[in-house]
Write an enzyme that holds these catalytic residues in place. Sequence first.
Site, PDB file in Angstrom:
ATOM      1  N   TYR A   9      30.567  28.604  32.362  1.00  0.00           N
ATOM      2  CA  TYR A   9      31.729  28.245  33.599  1.00  0.00           C
ATOM      3  C   TYR A   9      30.751  28.519  34.039  1.00  0.00           C
ATOM      4  O   TYR A   9      30.702  28.301  36.030  1.00  0.00           O
ATOM      5  CB  TYR A   9      33.323  29.282  33.237  1.00  0.00           C
ATOM      6  CG  TYR A   9      33.627  29.954  34.492  1.00  0.00           C
ATOM      7  CD1 TYR A   9      34.126  29.347  35.211  1.00  0.00           C
ATOM      8  CD2 TYR A   9      33.331  31.433  34.693  1.00  0.00           C
ATOM      9  CE1 TYR A   9      34.765  29.941  35.872  1.00  0.00           C
ATOM     10  CE2 TYR A   9      34.337  31.620  35.441  1.00  0.00           C
ATOM     11  CZ  TYR A   9      34.727  30.943  36.886  1.00  0.00           C
ATOM     12  OH  TYR A   9      35.128  31.943  37.839  1.00  0.00           O
TER      13      TYR A   9
ATOM     14  N   GLU B 265      43.475  33.419  38.074  1.00  0.00           N
ATOM     15  CA  GLU B 265      43.090  35.229  37.715  1.00  0.00           C
ATOM     16  C   GLU B 265      44.815  36.141  37.735  1.00  0.00           C
ATOM     17  O   GLU B 265      44.898  37.163  37.329  1.00  0.00           O
ATOM     18  CB  GLU B 265      42.376  35.689  40.035  1.00  0.00           C
ATOM     19  CG  GLU B 265      41.169  34.766  39.613  1.00  0.00           C
ATOM     20  CD  GLU B 265      39.939  35.577  38.981  1.00  0.00           C
ATOM     21  OE1 GLU B 265      40.555  35.980  38.732  1.00  0.00           O
ATOM     22  OE2 GLU B 265      39.158  34.729  39.086  1.00  0.00           O
TER      23      GLU B 265
ATOM     24  N   TRP C 127      37.823  37.660  31.398  1.00  0.00           N
ATOM     25  CA  TRP C 127      38.443  36.663  32.034  1.00  0.00           C
ATOM     26  C   TRP C 127      38.223  35.586  30.724  1.00  0.00           C
ATOM     27  O   TRP C 127      38.584  34.337  30.848  1.00  0.00           O
ATOM     28  CB  TRP C 127      37.170  36.280  32.989  1.00  0.00           C
ATOM     29  CG  TRP C 127      37.439  35.412  33.609  1.00  0.00           C
ATOM     30  CD1 TRP C 127      35.916  34.437  33.810  1.00  0.00           C
ATOM     31  CD2 TRP C 127      38.002  34.489  34.052  1.00  0.00           C
ATOM     32  NE1 TRP C 127      36.580  33.538  34.003  1.00  0.00           N
ATOM     33  CE2 TRP C 127      37.355  33.438  34.787  1.00  0.00           C
ATOM     34  CE3 TRP C 127      39.263  34.545  34.805  1.00  0.00           C
ATOM     35  CZ2 TRP C 127      38.409  32.207  35.685  1.00  0.00           C
ATOM     36  CZ3 TRP C 127      40.160  34.118  35.201  1.00  0.00           C
ATOM     37  CH2 TRP C 127      39.305  33.021  36.211  1.00  0.00           C
TER      38      TRP C 127
END
Length: 187
Positions: free
Chosen positions: A18, A40, A48
């Site tokens: 990522y 988000e 995350w």
Amino acid sequence: MEPNRCGWCKGDTLYETYHDQEWGVPVKDDELLFEFLVLETFQAGLSWITILKRRENFRVAFDHFDYKKIAKYPETKILSLLQDEGIIRNKLKVRATVTNAIAYLEIQKEFGSFSSYIWNFVNNEPITNEIVNYKEAPANTPISDTISKDLKKRGFKFVGSTIIYAFMQATGMVNDHQLDCFRYNQV
């Protein structure tokens, strides 16, 4: 030899991929901007990596982040999402995604695209910071405060300044790669 990366992603293949391919790359595509906004939103209060591990599940559950479809979700669809073990089953976040899709469409009507609206806050150019250690990166800034307030005024939910700053980092509105990271000069 492994390239030098930002410290937050080291040691996890999913995180590193990522980081190497997406994080901090300027995104101007409305569909991808909405995807990051949804992710988000669900990340609030969680790590995350938790969201990244479920990203494909979110993609399937939310019709590939098609905000036009999401804006029209009936109650039955919302209730089915709340039963989907592949995503984060938070009632407020699921409902916020529908609310945000509706508000997203309104911004597109007003500005032509969400991209035009959001990138205007940074004069259509990424802000490049000089972060030595990722732990020194800010959690929010005056710009993320301004964006957050404006989005809330427009009816968005789960768009606090910290969430918006993470969104800005993810979508390349701000470059918070560490100075010694191989991606710093590439994005």
